[in-house]
Design a protein around this motif. Sequence first.
Motif, PDB file in Angstrom:
ATOM      1  N   LEU A   1     -16.975 -23.996  -2.535  1.00 34.19           N
ATOM      2  CA  LEU A   1     -16.953 -22.631  -2.034  1.00 34.19           C
ATOM      3  C   LEU A   1     -16.572 -22.640  -0.561  1.00 34.19           C
ATOM      4  CD1 LEU A   1     -17.769 -19.686  -2.943  1.00 34.19           C
ATOM      5  CD2 LEU A   1     -20.001 -20.165  -1.927  1.00 34.19           C
ATOM      6  N   LEU A   2     -15.579 -21.842  -0.192  1.00 32.44           N
ATOM      7  CA  LEU A   2     -15.256 -21.631   1.221  1.00 32.44           C
ATOM      8  C   LEU A   2     -15.877 -20.302   1.614  1.00 32.44           C
ATOM      9  CD1 LEU A   2     -11.510 -22.672   1.686  1.00 32.44           C
ATOM     10  CD2 LEU A   2     -13.507 -23.674   2.779  1.00 32.44           C
ATOM     11  N   GLU A   3     -16.691 -20.329   2.653  1.00 34.38           N
ATOM     12  CA  GLU A   3     -17.375 -19.119   3.113  1.00 34.38           C
ATOM     13  C   GLU A   3     -17.055 -18.862   4.576  1.00 34.38           C
ATOM     14  OE1 GLU A   3     -21.486 -18.309   1.363  1.00 34.38           O
ATOM     15  OE2 GLU A   3     -21.418 -20.505   1.510  1.00 34.38           O
ATOM     16  N   ASP A   4     -16.905 -17.604   4.923  1.00 36.61           N
ATOM     17  CA  ASP A   4     -16.639 -17.212   6.295  1.00 36.61           C
ATOM     18  C   ASP A   4     -17.013 -15.747   6.456  1.00 36.61           C
ATOM     19  OD1 ASP A   4     -15.681 -17.149   8.940  1.00 36.61           O
ATOM     20  OD2 ASP A   4     -13.946 -18.368   8.437  1.00 36.61           O
ATOM     21  N   THR A   5     -17.055 -15.287   7.677  1.00 37.13           N
ATOM     22  CA  THR A   5     -17.274 -13.873   7.966  1.00 37.13           C
ATOM     23  C   THR A   5     -16.050 -13.359   8.700  1.00 37.13           C
ATOM     24  OG1 THR A   5     -19.652 -14.210   8.142  1.00 37.13           O
ATOM     25  CG2 THR A   5     -18.767 -12.192   9.112  1.00 37.13           C
ATOM     26  N   PHE A   6     -15.385 -12.388   8.099  1.00 35.97           N
ATOM     27  CA  PHE A   6     -14.231 -11.743   8.725  1.00 35.97           C
ATOM     28  C   PHE A   6     -14.677 -10.413   9.307  1.00 35.97           C
ATOM     29  CE2 PHE A   6     -10.305 -13.400   6.145  1.00 35.97           C
ATOM     30  CZ  PHE A   6     -10.557 -14.688   6.578  1.00 35.97           C
ATOM     31  N   VAL A   7     -14.284 -10.155  10.557  1.00 37.81           N
ATOM     32  CA  VAL A   7     -14.379  -8.809  11.106  1.00 37.81           C
ATOM     33  C   VAL A   7     -12.939  -8.302  11.093  1.00 37.81           C
ATOM     34  CG1 VAL A   7     -14.982  -7.368  13.070  1.00 37.81           C
ATOM     35  CG2 VAL A   7     -16.405  -9.352  12.487  1.00 37.81           C
ATOM     36  N   LEU A   8     -12.685  -7.410  10.165  1.00 39.68           N
ATOM     37  CA  LEU A   8     -11.347  -6.923   9.887  1.00 39.68           C
ATOM     38  C   LEU A   8     -11.092  -5.634  10.652  1.00 39.68           C
ATOM     39  CD1 LEU A   8      -9.794  -8.443   7.557  1.00 39.68           C
ATOM     40  CD2 LEU A   8     -10.096  -6.376   6.221  1.00 39.68           C
ATOM     41  N   THR A   9      -9.992  -5.591  11.391  1.00 45.32           N
ATOM     42  CA  THR A   9      -9.571  -4.377  12.079  1.00 45.32           C
ATOM     43  C   THR A   9      -8.332  -3.843  11.370  1.00 45.32           C
ATOM     44  OG1 THR A   9     -10.419  -5.189  14.188  1.00 45.32           O
ATOM     45  CG2 THR A   9      -8.817  -3.389  14.284  1.00 45.32           C
TER      46      THR A   9
ATOM     47  N   GLN B   1       0.837  -1.191   0.000  1.00 46.26           N
ATOM     48  CA  GLN B   1       0.000   0.000   0.000  1.00 46.26           C
ATOM     49  C   GLN B   1       0.878   1.249   0.000  1.00 46.26           C
ATOM     50  OE1 GLN B   1      -3.488  -0.576  -0.074  1.00 46.26           O
ATOM     51  NE2 GLN B   1      -2.688  -2.646  -0.249  1.00 46.26           N
ATOM     52  N   ALA B   2       0.314   2.377  -0.406  1.00 49.11           N
ATOM     53  CA  ALA B   2       1.041   3.643  -0.366  1.00 49.11           C
ATOM     54  C   ALA B   2       1.341   4.035   1.083  1.00 49.11           C
ATOM     55  CB  ALA B   2       0.231   4.736  -1.055  1.00 49.11           C
ATOM     56  N   THR B   3       0.409   3.736   1.976  1.00 52.42           N
ATOM     57  CA  THR B   3       0.578   3.987   3.407  1.00 52.42           C
ATOM     58  C   THR B   3       0.630   2.642   4.122  1.00 52.42           C
ATOM     59  OG1 THR B   3      -0.725   6.016   3.226  1.00 52.42           O
ATOM     60  CG2 THR B   3      -0.430   5.106   5.432  1.00 52.42           C
ATOM     61  N   PRO B   4       1.638   2.397   4.964  1.00 48.22           N
ATOM     62  CA  PRO B   4       1.692   1.117   5.682  1.00 48.22           C
ATOM     63  C   PRO B   4       0.422   0.883   6.500  1.00 48.22           C
ATOM     64  CG  PRO B   4       3.742   2.332   5.966  1.00 48.22           C
ATOM     65  CD  PRO B   4       2.769   3.262   5.286  1.00 48.22           C
ATOM     66  N   VAL B   5      -0.113  -0.327   6.378  1.00 50.25           N
ATOM     67  CA  VAL B   5      -1.355  -0.706   7.047  1.00 50.25           C
ATOM     68  C   VAL B   5      -1.147  -2.049   7.728  1.00 50.25           C
ATOM     69  CG1 VAL B   5      -3.780  -1.317   6.690  1.00 50.25           C
ATOM     70  CG2 VAL B   5      -2.746   0.476   5.316  1.00 50.25           C
ATOM     71  N   GLU B   6      -1.763  -2.204   8.898  1.00 49.95           N
ATOM     72  CA  GLU B   6      -1.804  -3.493   9.585  1.00 49.95           C
ATOM     73  C   GLU B   6      -3.253  -3.952   9.595  1.00 49.95           C
ATOM     74  OE1 GLU B   6      -0.348  -2.895  13.547  1.00 49.95           O
ATOM     75  OE2 GLU B   6       1.572  -2.103  12.850  1.00 49.95           O
ATOM     76  N   ALA B   7      -3.459  -5.243   9.362  1.00 50.15           N
ATOM     77  CA  ALA B   7      -4.808  -5.799   9.379  1.00 50.15           C
ATOM     78  C   ALA B   7      -4.838  -7.021  10.279  1.00 50.15           C
ATOM     79  CB  ALA B   7      -5.250  -6.173   7.966  1.00 50.15           C
ATOM     80  N   SER B   8      -5.896  -7.146  11.049  1.00 49.75           N
ATOM     81  CA  SER B   8      -6.132  -8.369  11.826  1.00 49.75           C
ATOM     82  C   SER B   8      -7.602  -8.699  11.651  1.00 49.75           C
ATOM     83  CB  SER B   8      -5.769  -8.177  13.301  1.00 49.75           C
ATOM     84  OG  SER B   8      -6.542  -7.143  13.877  1.00 49.75           O
ATOM     85  N   TRP B   9      -7.944  -9.966  11.837  1.00 50.49           N
ATOM     86  CA  TRP B   9      -9.335 -10.361  11.646  1.00 50.49           C
ATOM     87  C   TRP B   9      -9.702 -11.541  12.518  1.00 50.49           C
ATOM     88  CZ3 TRP B   9      -5.352 -11.045   8.361  1.00 50.49           C
ATOM     89  CH2 TRP B   9      -5.017 -12.347   8.030  1.00 50.49           C
ATOM     90  N   THR B  10     -10.975 -11.588  12.823  1.00 54.01           N
ATOM     91  CA  THR B  10     -11.568 -12.761  13.458  1.00 54.01           C
ATOM     92  C   THR B  10     -12.328 -13.490  12.362  1.00 54.01           C
ATOM     93  OG1 THR B  10     -13.577 -11.556  14.058  1.00 54.01           O
ATOM     94  CG2 THR B  10     -11.803 -11.612  15.692  1.00 54.01           C
ATOM     95  N   ALA B  11     -12.550 -14.771  12.567  1.00 58.87           N
ATOM     96  CA  ALA B  11     -13.269 -15.581  11.588  1.00 58.87           C
ATOM     97  C   ALA B  11     -14.313 -16.410  12.316  1.00 58.87           C
ATOM     98  CB  ALA B  11     -12.289 -16.475  10.833  1.00 58.87           C
ATOM     99  N   ARG B  12     -15.405 -16.704  11.647  1.00 57.03           N
ATOM    100  CA  ARG B  12     -16.499 -17.453  12.279  1.00 57.03           C
ATOM    101  C   ARG B  12     -16.711 -18.827  11.661  1.00 57.03           C
ATOM    102  NH1 ARG B  12     -20.622 -12.398  12.237  1.00 57.03           N
ATOM    103  NH2 ARG B  12     -19.508 -11.133  13.738  1.00 57.03           N
ATOM    104  N   GLY B  13     -15.973 -19.148  10.610  1.00 53.82           N
ATOM    105  CA  GLY B  13     -16.209 -20.395   9.886  1.00 53.82           C
ATOM    106  C   GLY B  13     -14.952 -21.221   9.763  1.00 53.82           C
ATOM    107  N   PRO B  14     -14.710 -21.780   8.592  1.00 55.03           N
ATOM    108  CA  PRO B  14     -13.578 -22.697   8.412  1.00 55.03           C
ATOM    109  C   PRO B  14     -12.225 -22.010   8.300  1.00 55.03           C
ATOM    110  CG  PRO B  14     -14.718 -22.413   6.335  1.00 55.03           C
ATOM    111  CD  PRO B  14     -15.532 -21.681   7.378  1.00 55.03           C
ATOM    112  N   LEU B  15     -12.210 -20.704   8.096  1.00 53.64           N
ATOM    113  CA  LEU B  15     -10.938 -19.997   7.929  1.00 53.64           C
ATOM    114  C   LEU B  15     -10.380 -19.567   9.280  1.00 53.64           C
ATOM    115  CD1 LEU B  15     -11.791 -17.857   4.778  1.00 53.64           C
ATOM    116  CD2 LEU B  15     -10.734 -20.128   4.893  1.00 53.64           C
ATOM    117  N   LEU B  16      -9.059 -19.449   9.329  1.00 51.34           N
ATOM    118  CA  LEU B  16      -8.367 -19.082  10.569  1.00 51.34           C
ATOM    119  C   LEU B  16      -8.334 -17.569  10.765  1.00 51.34           C
ATOM    120  CD1 LEU B  16      -5.251 -21.415  10.186  1.00 51.34           C
ATOM    121  CD2 LEU B  16      -7.215 -21.766  11.711  1.00 51.34           C
TER     122      LEU B  16
END
Length: 150
Positions: free
Chosen positions: A117-125, A81-96
Amino acid sequence: MTRAVILIALLLLSAGAARAQAVRLDDSASQVLTGLVRMQWEDPAPGRSDMLVGQVTVLVRIDTSELRGRSGRIFHVLGRQATPVEASWTARGPLLPGQLKDGERALVYAGPISTNLLEDTFVLTLRADANLLSRPEQLEFHFEFEADGQ
């Protein structure tokens, strides 16, 4: 060249070749639920922190139909990215759940692919330094697959 140097060179070449075998996956059916990310001060007290933080919920849908019956690893990737970014996420399904910085990738799945199809919900911070942000940016996330045995 000595035998040890040749061996090291071959190992480095094979490690690079394995990374080159990563296949970008189709996640175009994924959906951002909360629209634009509203960034807020991580610590609202004046002078405490220059970090901004925001959250977004994403319905992740990864097309794995061409991988069905194969085994491997799926990585979540955040492009530079043009500006450094950190991302973290929680998952509710098969993904970590996980975390990464721009330009990195993080393991979100390992094992056999048994569905189309792999499906999950990420809450991305998302976190970014306010001193480095000069304009709104669109983050470039995607997923990659590496087959076992590479």
